[in-house]
Design an enzyme around this catalytic site. Sequence first.
Site, PDB file in Angstrom:
ATOM      1  N   SER A 123       0.889  -1.170   0.074  1.00 60.76           N
ATOM      2  CA  SER A 123       0.032  -0.082  -0.098  1.00 60.76           C
ATOM      3  C   SER A 123       0.857   1.254   0.119  1.00 60.76           C
ATOM      4  O   SER A 123       1.501   1.180  -0.926  1.00 60.76           O
ATOM      5  CB  SER A 123      -0.946  -0.091   1.268  1.00 60.76           C
ATOM      6  OG  SER A 123      -1.743   0.935   1.100  1.00 60.76           O
ATOM      7  N   LYS A 175     -21.152  17.178   7.457  1.00 61.07           N
ATOM      8  CA  LYS A 175     -20.458  17.480   8.537  1.00 61.07           C
ATOM      9  C   LYS A 175     -19.928  16.058   9.376  1.00 61.07           C
ATOM     10  O   LYS A 175     -18.709  15.924   9.658  1.00 61.07           O
ATOM     11  CB  LYS A 175     -20.828  18.639   9.336  1.00 61.07           C
ATOM     12  CG  LYS A 175     -19.560  19.049  10.391  1.00 61.07           C
ATOM     13  CD  LYS A 175     -18.328  19.702   9.467  1.00 61.07           C
ATOM     14  CE  LYS A 175     -17.125  20.396  10.512  1.00 61.07           C
ATOM     15  NZ  LYS A 175     -16.227  20.803   9.753  1.00 61.07           N
TER      16      LYS A 175
END
Lengths: 302, 166
Positions: A123, A175
């Site tokens: 990764s 949010k």
Amino acid sequence: MKQEKRSKWKIVLIVVLMLFVFSFLISLFFRLLNEVPEFGNVAHIKIYGPIMVTKSGGWMSSGTSSTDIAELIEKADKAIGVKAILLEINSPGGSAVASDEIARAIKKSNKTTVAWIREVGASGAYWIASATDHIVANRMSVTGSIGVIGSYLEFAELIEQYNVTYRRMVAGKYKDLGSPFKELTEEEESLLQDLLDQLHEEFIQEVASNRNLPYEKTKEIATGMFYLGKQAKELGLVDALGGKEEAIAYLEKQMNATATLAKYEKPKGFWELLTEVFAEHSFRLGEGLGESLFRKKGLLET
Amino acid sequence: MQKKSMYAPALLWKRFLAFLIDVVILDFVVFAPFSGAIKELLPVGNFHAMQEFFAANASLTSKLTLLLFFLGIIALLYFSILEYRIQQTAGKILFKLHVVSQSNELKFWQCLVRSLFIIPVFPFVLLWIIDPITMLFTQNNQRLLERLSQTATVELIYPKAFTVGA
């Protein structure tokens, strides 16, 4: 007479112990001085553990800070006598930003860079490795995993079972996107997935560019699947199979000189130094005693 | 009957072996912990590479000097404290050697001065040659620093012919 002799040896022992403590404190003080530069023409930098922008958890934390690594690469780049940089990688990856910061520092460097993948270089760690000039991995190293993960545990139903209510108070409808205390809506899932796809795309383009691979081929293998070193070589993700010797052999060929590794690492904090100095004292004491006792008996080869 | 004890200037080979034993003790207990730090500091390579390294890292020379100075201080303390306190070090105990003052009582400054050769920085390193050479030219095998500190290294002897009757 005997008692007098005994008390003399007692005094000798006390003085020697006092001086041992004194030398321990001085060696600690010495290490707290400005960092000592390492001698060598190859800067050896370790990237171990999760990669983050800053290390959290204080002196006991593991992992690598991209801020620190980028600084070390920059320092190695400027150092007279350093002709190449060897990155020893044993990391499952980490944050995309942190990985990119290190990769950019590598690409900015004017020196030959080699990534030596140990057990894992996957990764984000592979993102970093791909930025180097040459990658060496063990045939059984775990590498690749060109993908992005954003999974998390959702506790919405669990808290409901316990009559706990999530009071949603936001200004800006997204949010609390990704909050584990509320159910992820379809729209939110789609938005998150889109973000992950964008990151993934960045990752694919980086690897394709760094490794000189066709974009389509890179996208094909960038399923997030990890590959063993042998497979990775067949796919063009690594350049050579082997370990430290192979990495050094490549460096020596590039530099046309014998490689001498110089450890490049961030200066340690007080507590880290204290434990390290104490451990080293004990080791050296045992090493000296062991060597002197066993070398004479031929139990140790000279 | 009681034996009358006498002191005589210590034999050179005993002094040498006693000193070796003390150095070995210092090496194991006090210097060994620094060996890691010294290995890291001292570059390994050809002369040109080392020169380049020191030129690029000017502060390293002063750090190395400071480290060696501290090691010297520790060794100095070993000899001076023990010789002041019990007039002997571990090596001297084994070979029955003693440090005595040629004036009155042995003082700490005398023990310090006589062991100054042990500090491995300039100008004390000059004493590594000067100090032992003077032993060849003095009556009681005294080193230069022993003359300066008015001390001597002696050994206890029990003359067989000597007996003092009750």
